[in-house]
Enzyme design. Structure first.
Site, mmCIF file in Angstrom:
data_model
loop_
_atom_site.group_PDB
_atom_site.id
_atom_site.type_symbol
_atom_site.label_atom_id
_atom_site.label_comp_id
_atom_site.label_asym_id
_atom_site.label_seq_id
_atom_site.Cartn_x
_atom_site.Cartn_y
_atom_site.Cartn_z
ATOM 1 N N ALA A 65 -66.529 116.454 -51.646
ATOM 2 C CA ALA A 65 -65.727 116.835 -52.813
ATOM 3 C C ALA A 65 -64.325 116.280 -52.604
ATOM 4 C CB ALA A 65 -65.672 118.351 -52.921
ATOM 5 N N GLY A 109 -70.041 117.476 -49.976
ATOM 6 C CA GLY A 109 -70.710 117.418 -51.279
ATOM 7 C C GLY A 109 -71.539 116.157 -51.458
ATOM 8 N N GLU A 112 -74.707 116.981 -49.822
ATOM 9 C CA GLU A 112 -75.404 117.941 -50.708
ATOM 10 C C GLU A 112 -75.994 117.232 -51.920
ATOM 11 O OE1 GLU A 112 -71.820 120.386 -50.614
ATOM 12 O OE2 GLU A 112 -73.085 122.094 -50.121
ATOM 13 N N GLU A 132 -67.106 120.891 -44.011
ATOM 14 C CA GLU A 132 -66.282 121.875 -44.725
ATOM 15 C C GLU A 132 -65.622 122.877 -43.790
ATOM 16 O OE1 GLU A 132 -69.402 121.011 -45.491
ATOM 17 O OE2 GLU A 132 -69.574 120.656 -47.651
#
Ligand code: COA
Length: 258
Positions: A65, A109, A112, A132
């Site tokens: 992200a 992300g 993911e 993260e």
């Protein structure tokens, strides 16, 4: 401003390229929105049988992200940014197969997003991780749920708690990716598989994906009869008649997608 998402077509394959190479293709609000829009169009387009997702540049698939968007955000702002439909879930339940073509950093992300795809093909230069924890965060794009399903609890916890990165060979050995190929062959090998899948009956491919994806949520005693019902549903299609007839007549099948 350059487009954040490039969409190309090669035969029946649509290739979506996240295009923020200067930020290692970090996922920001704009990219997520552009991906949702592109996928909504591809879903309706019968000329597309398979979707491939990749990142622009030589270095990164998606480095997570966009951390810049996190600074100063309140929980309410973040909840709004994570509103449904979410790209991860849209891809996992997309009615056409989605292949991640992982050309470099596949982090947070990005990892993911790759895990939401149906198949992951990685360059041997790719690096994987859920970093993260180093930001005072946990994975928020499905990583705590999808990673253990792919690699088991122990390896998922090792990656999520340490924030460590692993290489492509190790990612393959623990089940995080299905294929690792030389970097320069990544596109050719990915398109070879994508085109093969796209050459099958799109209707049958859709049913096959639905059946396999159901195994993520169903207990085996529910999944087996569900599979039987979907198998029998295939007997209602012209493509099942054609596939069986073509085999018996020793010729290639001509799929109609109905
Ligand atoms: N969000 C926002 N920007 C990011 C980013 C992210 N997730 N990952 C990389 N970038 C940006 C960097 O800030 C840098 O921008 P700048 O040139 O304007 O300073 C640019 O992309 C290149 O990254 P850089 O760190 O210089 O490359 P590197 O090769 O030295 O390191 C990484 C690569 C992937 C190890 C490093 O960028 C990194 O740790 N990124 C964050 C990964 C992460 O924590 N992801 C999870 C987010 S929840």
């Amino acid at each position: 401003m350059p487009e954040t998402l490039l969409v190309e077509r090669e035969g029946r394959v649509a290739i979506l390229t996240l295009n923020r190479p200067d930020k290692l293709n970090a996922l920001n609000d704009q990219v997520r929105e552009d991906m949702l829009t592109a996928l909504a169009e591809i879903e309706k387009d019968d000329a597309v049988g398979v979707v491939v997702i990749t990142g622009a540049g030589e270095k990164s698939f998606i480095a997570g992200a966009d951390i810049g968007e996190f600074a100063g955000r309140t929980p309410f702002d973040q909840r709004h940014a994570m509103r449904s439909p979410r790209i991860f879930d849209v891809m996992a339940s997309f009615p056409k197969p989605v292949i991640a073509m992982i050309n470099g950093f596949c982090l947070g992300g990005g990892c993911e997003l790759a895990m939401s795809c149906d198949i992951r093909i990685a360059s041997e230069k790719a690096r994987f991780g859920q970093p993260e924890i180093n930001l005072g965060l946990i994975p928020g794009g499905g990583g705590t749920q999808r990673l253990p399903r792919l690699v088991g609890l122990g390896n998922a916890l090792r990656l999520i708690l340490s924030g460590d990165m692993i290489g492509a060979a190790e990612a393959q050995s623990i089940g995080l990716v299905e294929m690792v190929v030389p970097h320069e062959e990544l596109r050719a090998k990915t398109l070879e598989l994508a085109n093969k899948i796209a050459s099958k009956s799109p209707l049958t491919i859709k049913v096959a994906k639905e059946a396999v994806r159901a195994s993520e949520r169903l207990a085996i005693e529910d999944g087996i009869p569900y599979e039987r019902d979907l198998f029998c549903l295939c007997f209602s299609t012209a493509d099942k008649e054609e596939g069986v007839k073509a085999f018996l007549e020793k010729r290639p099948a001509q799929w109609q997608g109905r």
